[in-house]
Scaffold this motif. Sequence first.
Motif, mmCIF file in Angstrom:
data_model
loop_
_atom_site.group_PDB
_atom_site.id
_atom_site.type_symbol
_atom_site.label_atom_id
_atom_site.label_comp_id
_atom_site.label_asym_id
_atom_site.label_seq_id
_atom_site.Cartn_x
_atom_site.Cartn_y
_atom_site.Cartn_z
ATOM 1 N N ARG A 84 1.152 -24.059 1.049
ATOM 2 C CA ARG A 84 -0.199 -23.961 0.488
ATOM 3 C C ARG A 84 -1.138 -23.225 1.443
ATOM 4 N N THR A 85 -0.963 -23.422 2.745
ATOM 5 C CA THR A 85 -1.808 -22.673 3.689
ATOM 6 C C THR A 85 -1.441 -21.188 3.672
ATOM 7 N N LEU A 86 -0.162 -20.869 3.453
ATOM 8 C CA LEU A 86 0.236 -19.465 3.306
ATOM 9 C C LEU A 86 -0.397 -18.886 2.057
ATOM 10 N N ARG A 87 -0.402 -19.631 0.985
ATOM 11 C CA ARG A 87 -1.042 -19.184 -0.264
ATOM 12 C C ARG A 87 -2.517 -18.883 -0.023
ATOM 13 N N GLU A 88 -3.199 -19.773 0.666
ATOM 14 C CA GLU A 88 -4.625 -19.563 0.964
ATOM 15 C C GLU A 88 -4.834 -18.325 1.825
ATOM 16 N N ALA A 89 -3.931 -18.107 2.766
ATOM 17 C CA ALA A 89 -4.066 -16.965 3.677
ATOM 18 C C ALA A 89 -3.781 -15.640 2.979
ATOM 19 N N THR A 90 -2.881 -15.627 2.011
ATOM 20 C CA THR A 90 -2.484 -14.377 1.366
ATOM 21 C C THR A 90 -3.231 -14.099 0.063
ATOM 22 N N ALA A 91 -3.927 -15.078 -0.471
ATOM 23 C CA ALA A 91 -4.654 -14.881 -1.730
ATOM 24 C C ALA A 91 -5.626 -13.704 -1.660
ATOM 25 N N PRO A 92 -6.403 -13.558 -0.578
ATOM 26 C CA PRO A 92 -7.305 -12.393 -0.531
ATOM 27 C C PRO A 92 -6.566 -11.059 -0.578
ATOM 28 N N LEU A 93 -5.417 -10.954 0.044
ATOM 29 C CA LEU A 93 -4.637 -9.718 0.016
ATOM 30 C C LEU A 93 -4.154 -9.422 -1.406
ATOM 31 N N LEU A 94 -3.644 -10.425 -2.097
ATOM 32 C CA LEU A 94 -3.190 -10.228 -3.467
ATOM 33 C C LEU A 94 -4.358 -9.878 -4.387
ATOM 34 N N ASN A 95 -5.493 -10.532 -4.202
ATOM 35 C CA ASN A 95 -6.685 -10.217 -5.002
ATOM 36 C C ASN A 95 -7.162 -8.796 -4.729
ATOM 37 N N TRP A 96 -7.128 -8.385 -3.461
ATOM 38 C CA TRP A 96 -7.523 -7.025 -3.092
ATOM 39 C C TRP A 96 -6.625 -6.018 -3.806
ATOM 40 N N SER A 97 -5.319 -6.282 -3.827
ATOM 41 C CA SER A 97 -4.394 -5.329 -4.440
ATOM 42 C C SER A 97 -4.645 -5.209 -5.941
ATOM 43 N N VAL A 98 -4.932 -6.311 -6.603
ATOM 44 C CA VAL A 98 -5.232 -6.259 -8.037
ATOM 45 C C VAL A 98 -6.530 -5.497 -8.281
ATOM 46 N N THR A 99 -7.541 -5.759 -7.474
ATOM 47 C CA THR A 99 -8.841 -5.103 -7.616
ATOM 48 C C THR A 99 -8.741 -3.597 -7.451
ATOM 49 N N HIS A 100 -7.902 -3.134 -6.527
ATOM 50 C CA HIS A 100 -7.856 -1.718 -6.174
ATOM 51 C C HIS A 100 -6.653 -0.965 -6.726
ATOM 52 N N LEU A 101 -5.868 -1.609 -7.566
ATOM 53 C CA LEU A 101 -4.653 -0.985 -8.070
ATOM 54 C C LEU A 101 -4.919 0.346 -8.775
ATOM 55 N N THR A 102 -5.916 0.397 -9.619
ATOM 56 C CA THR A 102 -6.235 1.628 -10.343
ATOM 57 C C THR A 102 -6.637 2.743 -9.379
ATOM 58 N N ARG A 103 -7.444 2.407 -8.384
ATOM 59 C CA ARG A 103 -7.868 3.416 -7.407
ATOM 60 C C ARG A 103 -6.695 3.898 -6.559
ATOM 61 N N ILE A 104 -5.792 3.002 -6.220
ATOM 62 C CA ILE A 104 -4.607 3.393 -5.451
ATOM 63 C C ILE A 104 -3.728 4.329 -6.276
ATOM 64 N N ASP A 105 -3.540 3.989 -7.550
ATOM 65 C CA ASP A 105 -2.757 4.862 -8.430
ATOM 66 C C ASP A 105 -3.377 6.256 -8.521
ATOM 67 N N ALA A 106 -4.704 6.318 -8.645
ATOM 68 C CA ALA A 106 -5.401 7.607 -8.730
ATOM 69 C C ALA A 106 -5.260 8.393 -7.429
ATOM 70 N N ALA A 107 -5.386 7.706 -6.307
ATOM 71 C CA ALA A 107 -5.249 8.375 -5.007
ATOM 72 C C ALA A 107 -3.837 8.919 -4.824
ATOM 73 N N ARG A 108 -2.852 8.147 -5.225
ATOM 74 C CA ARG A 108 -1.451 8.608 -5.125
ATOM 75 C C ARG A 108 -1.210 9.833 -6.015
ATOM 76 N N ALA A 109 -1.729 9.781 -7.226
ATOM 77 C CA ALA A 109 -1.544 10.916 -8.143
ATOM 78 C C ALA A 109 -2.214 12.164 -7.581
ATOM 79 N N ALA A 110 -3.420 12.021 -7.025
ATOM 80 C CA ALA A 110 -4.120 13.166 -6.446
ATOM 81 C C ALA A 110 -3.359 13.722 -5.244
#
Length: 117
Positions: free
Chosen positions: A85-111
């Motif tokens: 559970r402490t690992l979940r708490e520690a990694t939740a922001p990273l997973l949330n960040w990846s979901v938030t920025h997925l579209t921008r990452i895809d666009a950057a990769r395509a460019a």
Amino acid sequence: MELSSDACRTRVVLDIVGDKWSLLVVRNLRDGPRRFTELKRSIDGISQRMLTVKLRSLERDGILTRTVHEVMPPHVNYELTDMGRTLREATAPLLNWSVTHLTRIDAARAAYDARQG
């Protein structure tokens, strides 16, 4: 010398829990115990073999527990430990960040790929 040894051991642990499948397993156990088939359905793209390997590894490292319920047919549940559970708490922001920025990452990769092509 001891600090160097701890740093090497930390790298090994980070390699184990820092891969995408392990993080997704931990994330999918956030709401409590789940069965293997529930985890398999909720983690897009993971093979049965890879899920088995990750569950065993996370159990070995004390991140989750495996409980067999002696009914017919037997049920097996996986659940995060206190450490998990402490690992979940520690990694939740990273997973949330990846979901938030997925579209921008895809666009950057395509460019980038278009410039390289």
